[in-house]
Design a protein around this motif. Structure first.
Motif, short mmCIF file in Angstrom:
data_model
loop_
_atom_site.label_atom_id
_atom_site.label_comp_id
_atom_site.label_asym_id
_atom_site.label_seq_id
_atom_site.Cartn_x
_atom_site.Cartn_y
_atom_site.Cartn_z
N GLU A 199 -3.97 4.77 1.68
CA GLU A 199 -4.38 4.30 3.01
C GLU A 199 -3.22 3.89 3.89
O GLU A 199 -3.34 3.84 5.13
N LEU A 200 -2.09 3.55 3.28
CA LEU A 200 -0.98 2.96 4.04
C LEU A 200 -0.44 3.86 5.16
O LEU A 200 -0.17 3.35 6.25
N LYS B 269 -2.91 -9.88 7.53
CA LYS B 269 -2.18 -8.88 6.73
C LYS B 269 -0.92 -9.56 6.21
O LYS B 269 -0.20 -10.21 6.97
N VAL C 286 -4.01 -2.97 0.35
CA VAL C 286 -4.15 -1.67 0.99
C VAL C 286 -3.57 -0.63 0.02
O VAL C 286 -2.43 -0.76 -0.42
N THR D 108 5.88 -0.02 4.39
CA THR D 108 4.83 0.47 3.48
C THR D 108 5.30 0.58 2.04
O THR D 108 4.48 0.62 1.12
N GLU E 50 -2.83 3.50 8.09
CA GLU E 50 -2.78 2.13 8.61
C GLU E 50 -1.51 1.90 9.43
O GLU E 50 -1.54 1.29 10.50
N ARG F 66 -1.40 -6.62 1.66
CA ARG F 66 -2.73 -7.17 1.43
C ARG F 66 -3.41 -7.48 2.74
O ARG F 66 -2.77 -7.96 3.67
N ARG F 67 -4.71 -7.21 2.80
CA ARG F 67 -5.51 -7.59 3.96
C ARG F 67 -6.58 -8.59 3.52
O ARG F 67 -7.14 -8.47 2.43
#
Length: 388
Positions: free
Chosen positions: A317-318, A276, A313, A342, A321, A286-287
């Motif tokens: 979704e953040l 990540k 991401v 985030t 996550e 980014r993943r």
């Protein structure tokens, strides 16, 4: 508030183990036939690191590495000279913090006499022993290759070699385990005086041998009783709980895992490794993850085929996550950290926070996300409130 680049760690995946345990859903591959190409794998790790640094550019360059974690699989199958060569190569490519924590996972059944001296000389300053239980019957049921005597001997050997910072992994709610049995495992661990103990419940994960042929496990009430009793005993012995399954002596919390739980950044190197990375300038998180099978990873040799998946991401979704990690922490996190990690305003999660407070799952502390005891017990439900 814009994104702020958090601390950067390095995760290195070593995919081989002597035998796949029936409960394990990690990317691990049992030994078959010829020994793994250990030296070639280290070459591929360094090529993978070079390629990631080239891809990520300014988002990764110049940021000090605060921790390194060799996970698996069984990293202790790799000889000290292999670990040293990787660490020397990584240091040549990236700055390491002066107090960088470098952890190697080890199986008590795979470490030969003298290897601990070598790992220490290579720069590994923290060991994590996958013990799981000190009951030989339970170890057989779990498919482990070591005995309780092997475990104790390995820990003492590491201490004799000069290691102070040691973690012991323990599991509870094992097949046919009693409350007394779970407490006995904790007592044996405490007697070895590690600095850190990871104590987590055995669960049946999909695509494992145990999922296909489930053993009889203690029910939820018995498992909860084991967790509470073991928590109390660990606290009495001076191990402070700081995460759902992590207990440490003062100043001995695992920095690498804390970075995960605080939504820090990490480069993921090795077969199946996940990473990540925050690009503060671009405003993205980014993943990236790597090809899972060791053979395909080796064949890629640092090329594009090593990447199993990659992408940002999404803002939707953040929140989930972030909470999936941060709400595991016993003391919670500052609310402002959500915005820093985030790039989203706290108002984005206000409705979910209101529901969590109404259900008694979060403490009513201004400016802090802090699960209550009830919230910790129903953690999955709490985290689920932040799904888009």
């Amino acid at each position: 508030m814009g994104l702020i680049a958090p601390p950067l760690a390095l995760y290195v995946h070593m995919p081989w183990c002597v035998k796949k345990c029936p409960y394990c859903d990690f990317n691990s591959h049992g030994l078959r036939g010829e020994p793994p190409p250990y030296a070639a794998y280290v070459d591929t790790l360094l090529a993978d690191l070079d390629a990631d640094l080239a891809d990520f550019g300014a988002a990764a360059h110049g940021r000090p590495i605060v921790s390194v974690f060799f996970g698996g699989g069984t990293p202790s199958l790799f000889a000290p000279e292999h670990i040293a060569r990787f660490l020397d190569g990584a240091r040549a490519r990236l700055p390491f913090a002066d107090d960088c924590e470098i952890t190697l996972e080890t199986n008590p059944g795979t470490v030969e006499h003298g290897r601990f001296d070598g790992y220490l000389a290579a720069g590994v300053n923290r060991l994590s022993f996958g013990i799981q239980s000190f009951d030989d019957d339970k170890l057989k049921r779990l498919g482990r290759i070591h005995s309780a005597a092997d475990a104790e001997a390995a820990v003492k050997s590491a201490q004799d070699s000069g290691y102070v910072n040691l973690n012991l992994d323990l599991m509870y709610a094992l097949p046919q385990q009693s409350l007394d049995g779970a407490l006995a495992d904790v007592e044996r661990a405490i007697a070895l005086a590690p600095t850190h103990i990871s104590h987590y419940q055995l669960t049946l994960e999909p695509n494992t041998a145990f999922a296909a042929n489930p053993p009889t496990l203690p029910d939820d009430d018995h498992a909860w009783a084991m967790q509470e009793a073991c928590e109390a005993r660990l606290a009495q012995a001076g191990y402070g709980q700081y995460e759902i399954s992590a207990y440490a002596r003062p100043d001995r919390r695992c920095r690498h895992n804390l970075n995960y739980w605080q939504f820090g950044d990490y480069l993921g190197i090795g077969a199946g490794a996940h990473g990540k990375l925050t690009d503060a300038a671009a405003g993205t998180v980014r993943r990236r993850w790597k090809s899972r099978h060791p053979r395909s990873y080796l064949e890629a040799a640092g090329g594009p085929a090593r990447i199993g998946g990659d992408g940002p991401v999404s803002p939707a979704e953040l929140p989930f996550e972030y909470m999936l990690n941060a709400l595991r922490l016993h003391e919670g996190v500052p609310l402002e950290a959500f915005a820093e990690r985030t790039g989203l305003a706290p108002e984005r999660i206000a409705p979910a926070l209101a529901r969590a407070h109404a259900r008694g799952w979060l403490q009513r502390e201004p400016g802090r996300l802090h699960p209550t005891a009830l919230g910790q017990r129903f953690l999955n439900d709490l985290i689920g409130l932040f799904l888009d």
